[in-house]
Write a protein that holds these residues in place. Structure first.
Motif, PDB file in Angstrom:
ATOM      1  N   VAL A 174      10.498 -12.036   3.605  1.00  0.00           N
ATOM      2  CA  VAL A 174       9.084 -12.120   3.211  1.00  0.00           C
ATOM      3  C   VAL A 174       8.904 -12.732   1.828  1.00  0.00           C
ATOM      4  O   VAL A 174       8.169 -13.721   1.660  1.00  0.00           O
ATOM      5  N   HIS A 175       9.553 -12.164   0.818  1.00  0.00           N
ATOM      6  CA  HIS A 175       9.272 -12.551  -0.564  1.00  0.00           C
ATOM      7  C   HIS A 175      10.105 -13.734  -1.056  1.00  0.00           C
ATOM      8  O   HIS A 175       9.715 -14.390  -2.030  1.00  0.00           O
ATOM      9  N   LEU A 235       8.420  -3.086   7.245  1.00  0.00           N
ATOM     10  CA  LEU A 235       7.854  -4.425   7.031  1.00  0.00           C
ATOM     11  C   LEU A 235       6.446  -4.320   6.449  1.00  0.00           C
ATOM     12  O   LEU A 235       6.082  -5.093   5.548  1.00  0.00           O
ATOM     13  N   LEU A 236       5.656  -3.372   6.929  1.00  0.00           N
ATOM     14  CA  LEU A 236       4.318  -3.173   6.390  1.00  0.00           C
ATOM     15  C   LEU A 236       4.389  -2.866   4.891  1.00  0.00           C
ATOM     16  O   LEU A 236       3.619  -3.420   4.091  1.00  0.00           O
ATOM     17  N   LYS A 237       5.320  -2.004   4.511  1.00  0.00           N
ATOM     18  CA  LYS A 237       5.471  -1.640   3.090  1.00  0.00           C
ATOM     19  C   LYS A 237       5.919  -2.838   2.259  1.00  0.00           C
ATOM     20  O   LYS A 237       5.504  -2.987   1.100  1.00  0.00           O
ATOM     21  N   VAL A 238       6.773  -3.685   2.837  1.00  0.00           N
ATOM     22  CA  VAL A 238       7.211  -4.895   2.130  1.00  0.00           C
ATOM     23  C   VAL A 238       6.027  -5.822   1.884  1.00  0.00           C
ATOM     24  O   VAL A 238       5.906  -6.425   0.808  1.00  0.00           O
ATOM     25  N   TYR A 239       5.119  -5.927   2.864  1.00  0.00           N
ATOM     26  CA  TYR A 239       3.918  -6.740   2.686  1.00  0.00           C
ATOM     27  C   TYR A 239       3.028  -6.190   1.563  1.00  0.00           C
ATOM     28  O   TYR A 239       2.281  -6.947   0.926  1.00  0.00           O
ATOM     29  N   MET A 240       3.107  -4.884   1.335  1.00  0.00           N
ATOM     30  CA  MET A 240       2.253  -4.249   0.332  1.00  0.00           C
ATOM     31  C   MET A 240       2.838  -4.298  -1.082  1.00  0.00           C
ATOM     32  O   MET A 240       2.181  -3.884  -2.037  1.00  0.00           O
ATOM     33  N   ILE A 241       4.060  -4.798  -1.215  1.00  0.00           N
ATOM     34  CA  ILE A 241       4.670  -4.909  -2.542  1.00  0.00           C
ATOM     35  C   ILE A 241       3.944  -6.002  -3.336  1.00  0.00           C
ATOM     36  O   ILE A 241       3.765  -7.119  -2.829  1.00  0.00           O
ATOM     37  N   PRO A 242       3.531  -5.717  -4.559  1.00  0.00           N
ATOM     38  CA  PRO A 242       2.858  -6.753  -5.375  1.00  0.00           C
ATOM     39  C   PRO A 242       3.745  -7.988  -5.505  1.00  0.00           C
ATOM     40  O   PRO A 242       4.930  -7.869  -5.840  1.00  0.00           O
ATOM     41  N   PRO A 243       3.205  -9.167  -5.223  1.00  0.00           N
ATOM     42  CA  PRO A 243       4.029 -10.386  -5.207  1.00  0.00           C
ATOM     43  C   PRO A 243       4.459 -10.838  -6.591  1.00  0.00           C
ATOM     44  O   PRO A 243       3.723 -10.698  -7.566  1.00  0.00           O
ATOM     45  N   GLU A 244       5.681 -11.383  -6.659  1.00  0.00           N
ATOM     46  CA  GLU A 244       6.175 -12.012  -7.877  1.00  0.00           C
ATOM     47  C   GLU A 244       5.700 -13.466  -7.888  1.00  0.00           C
ATOM     48  O   GLU A 244       5.167 -13.955  -6.892  1.00  0.00           O
ATOM     49  N   ASP A 272       7.118 -16.289  -7.490  1.00  0.00           N
ATOM     50  CA  ASP A 272       7.637 -17.186  -6.455  1.00  0.00           C
ATOM     51  C   ASP A 272       7.447 -16.620  -5.049  1.00  0.00           C
ATOM     52  O   ASP A 272       7.971 -17.168  -4.073  1.00  0.00           O
ATOM     53  N   ALA A 273       6.702 -15.538  -4.916  1.00  0.00           N
ATOM     54  CA  ALA A 273       6.468 -14.908  -3.615  1.00  0.00           C
ATOM     55  C   ALA A 273       5.163 -15.422  -3.007  1.00  0.00           C
ATOM     56  O   ALA A 273       4.373 -16.099  -3.676  1.00  0.00           O
TER      57      ALA A 273
END
Length: 247
Positions: free
Chosen positions: A98-99, A129-138, A140-141
């Protein structure tokens, strides 16, 4: 030459020694890294990466934990994701897809391939996967908007594979209810359907129980008259005072 020899040992002689498989993975990695530095060998680089990924996915004999500490995996995020998967770090593997790779489709395919209700570490993989989508993007994400869109699409598509309570706990409190309307509608409709099916099953079981009970009392109410002249239908002997069974 080393790669060819190791491939020959594994493919032709079916060598399953972890040391040999580790050496081939390392040889693949070294070749990929060296080819990446030479822009004129782009075709060879892509071909070697394909061989590396395929071997990482299919061989059960190498030691992924040993290999994880050896390489930095700069630009080799899919290879790193495969190794993370092999050691059970599904959350981190999904982060790579994802990221780092920005590949939501492969992340969902990863969940599809690994989802297993019988294994605790894989039961909630869609939730991971849902939790990964909810991680604040860096920087380059993917953008926050793209991640949120992917999260809602995941909920709508795989609501049956994601625990509703855990899903709502993972979603930020500021999320608009309107964004979750379709998901909540599907969950509630599915729960009502399950409840109805359980009620129907319960009623059928009650009917069956009443039927069996009725047959039981019907059999108990039967009267069999035995006299000194009554003969057994099987052995043709008079019953007299002998014990007998009625079928």
């Amino acid at each position: 030459v080393v790669v060819t020899y190791l491939e020959w040992l594994i493919d032709k002689h079916k060598d399953k020694t972890p040391e040999i498989h580790n050496k081939l993975v390392s040889a693949y990695f070294d070749s990929v890294i060296n080819l990446k530095r030479d822009a004129s060998k782009g075709g060879e680089y892509l071909k070697m990466r394909d061989k590396l990924r395929e071997f990482l996915k299919t061989s059960p004999h190498y030691e992924p934990a040993h290999l994880m500490s050896r390489y930095k995996y700069e630009g080799l995020h899919e290879e790193r994701a495969i190794l993370l998967s092999k050691i059970g770090q599904h959350d981190n593997a999904l982060k790579e897809y994802v990221h780092k790779l920005h590949d939501f489709k492969k992340a969902e395919e990863y969940c599809r391939d690994n989802y297993d209700t019988e294994q605790e570490e894989k039961r909630d993989i869609y939730l991971s996967l849902l939790k990964v989508y909810m991680i604040p993007p860096e920087p380059d994400a993917p953008s926050k908007e793209d991640l949120e869109k992917a999260a809602f699409e995941l909920l709508n598509k795989h609501y049956k594979e994601i625990d509703a309570v855990k899903a709502l706990e993972a979603i930020p409190e500021k999320t608009l209810v309107s964004s979750l309307y379709l998901y909540l509608e599907k969950v509630l409709r599915d729960q009502n359907k399950t409840r109805r099916n359980l009620q129907i099953l319960s009623n059928l079981q009650k009917c069956e129980a009443m039927k069996v009970k009725s047959e039981y009392f019907g059999l108990r109410s039967r009267v069999v008259k035995i006299t000194e002249e009554t003969v057994c239908a099987v052995c043709q002997k008079k019953m007299s005072e002998s014990a007998f069974a009625l079928y």
